[in-house]
Write an enzyme that holds these catalytic residues in place. Structure first.
Site, short mmCIF file in Angstrom:
data_model
loop_
_atom_site.label_atom_id
_atom_site.label_comp_id
_atom_site.label_asym_id
_atom_site.label_seq_id
_atom_site.Cartn_x
_atom_site.Cartn_y
_atom_site.Cartn_z
N CYS A 203 39.62 -8.59 21.54
CA CYS A 203 38.54 -8.76 22.53
C CYS A 203 37.18 -8.73 21.83
CB CYS A 203 38.61 -7.69 23.61
SG CYS A 203 39.91 -7.98 24.84
N HIS B 111 46.97 -7.20 21.95
CA HIS B 111 46.37 -8.30 22.73
C HIS B 111 47.24 -9.50 22.43
CE1 HIS B 111 42.50 -10.51 24.18
NE2 HIS B 111 43.42 -11.44 23.98
N THR C 151 51.28 -5.32 16.03
CA THR C 151 50.32 -4.29 15.59
C THR C 151 49.01 -4.34 16.36
OG1 THR C 151 49.49 -5.73 13.82
CG2 THR C 151 51.28 -4.20 13.25
N HIS D 294 49.12 -12.54 21.31
CA HIS D 294 48.71 -13.55 20.33
C HIS D 294 49.93 -14.26 19.78
CE1 HIS D 294 49.23 -9.70 18.24
NE2 HIS D 294 49.68 -10.39 17.21
N ASP E 114 43.93 -15.61 10.54
CA ASP E 114 44.38 -14.24 10.30
C ASP E 114 43.69 -13.67 9.06
OD1 ASP E 114 47.21 -12.64 11.31
OD2 ASP E 114 46.20 -11.94 9.48
P1 5GP Z 1 50.86 -8.67 14.94
O1 5GP Z 1 51.29 -7.81 13.79
O2 5GP Z 1 50.36 -7.81 16.09
O3 5GP Z 1 51.86 -9.68 15.37
O4 5GP Z 1 49.65 -9.53 14.42
C1 5GP Z 1 48.36 -9.05 14.32
C2 5GP Z 1 47.69 -9.88 13.27
O5 5GP Z 1 46.30 -9.68 13.38
C3 5GP Z 1 48.08 -9.51 11.84
O6 5GP Z 1 48.66 -10.63 11.19
C4 5GP Z 1 46.76 -9.07 11.20
O7 5GP Z 1 46.63 -9.51 9.86
C5 5GP Z 1 45.73 -9.71 12.11
N1 5GP Z 1 44.48 -8.97 12.19
C6 5GP Z 1 44.35 -7.63 12.41
N2 5GP Z 1 43.04 -7.29 12.45
C7 5GP Z 1 42.35 -8.45 12.28
C8 5GP Z 1 40.96 -8.75 12.22
O8 5GP Z 1 40.08 -7.89 12.33
N3 5GP Z 1 40.61 -10.05 12.02
C9 5GP Z 1 41.55 -11.04 11.87
N4 5GP Z 1 41.10 -12.26 11.67
N5 5GP Z 1 42.88 -10.78 11.92
C10 5GP Z 1 43.27 -9.51 12.12
ZN ZN Z 2 42.00 -7.58 24.00
#
Ligand code: 5GP
Ligand code: ZN
Length: 114
Positions: free
Chosen positions: A7, A98, A95, A100, A30
């Site tokens: 957000c 939100h 992780t 995605h 990412d």
């Molecule tokens: P999940 O692990 O929830 O499927 O994916 C979350 C993704 O968000 C991860 O691949 C992580 O590298 C990315 N991510 C986390 N924090 C940030 C951020 O501050 N900026 C960007 N661009 N990506 C982020």
């Molecule tokens: Zn959010």
């Protein structure tokens, strides 16, 4: 949603490399890319995870899926192929709470995932 990283990215409070934006969705790179192309596609409205997809306006869900091949084409991964990933919950490896979708491409991806 307060304290949600994504957000904050949508609002511009945390910097991110934006790839695409509409009234309803936001796409950015990412921060820890797992492939040469690694985009995150998110709805602007805060939804925790795939478990709550029914609360997302179906027009927005549709827009997300319609834009994916366009993003793939623009990034040159349309022909060779790519992977779309949603991690849901702790066992799914989520992780950031939100909703995605990861769009990964630019190399040969292995299967099955770990
Ligand atoms: P999940 O692990 O929830 O499927 O994916 C979350 C993704 O968000 C991860 O691949 C992580 O590298 C990315 N991510 C986390 N924090 C940030 C951020 O501050 N900026 C960007 N661009 N990506 C982020
Ligand atoms: Zn959010």
């Amino acid at each position: 949603m307060e304290n949600c990283i994504f957000c904050k990215i949508i609002k511009g409070e945390i910097p991110a490399k934006k790839e695409y934006e509409s009234d309803s969705i936001f796409v950015f790179h990412d921060i820890t890319p797992q492939a040469p192309i690694h985009l995150l596609i998110i709805p602007k409205v805060h939804i925790n995870s795939m478990n709550d997809i029914a609360s997302l306006d179906p027009k927005v869900t549709n827009e997300i899926f319609q834009v994916i091949p366009k993003l793939a084409e623009k990034n040159g991964i349309h022909e060779k192929g790519y992977r779309l990933v949603n991690n849901c919950g702790s066992y799914g490896g989520q992780t950031v709470g939100h909703l995605h979708f990861h769009l990964l491409g630019g190399r040969h991806l292995q299967w099955p995932p770990g």
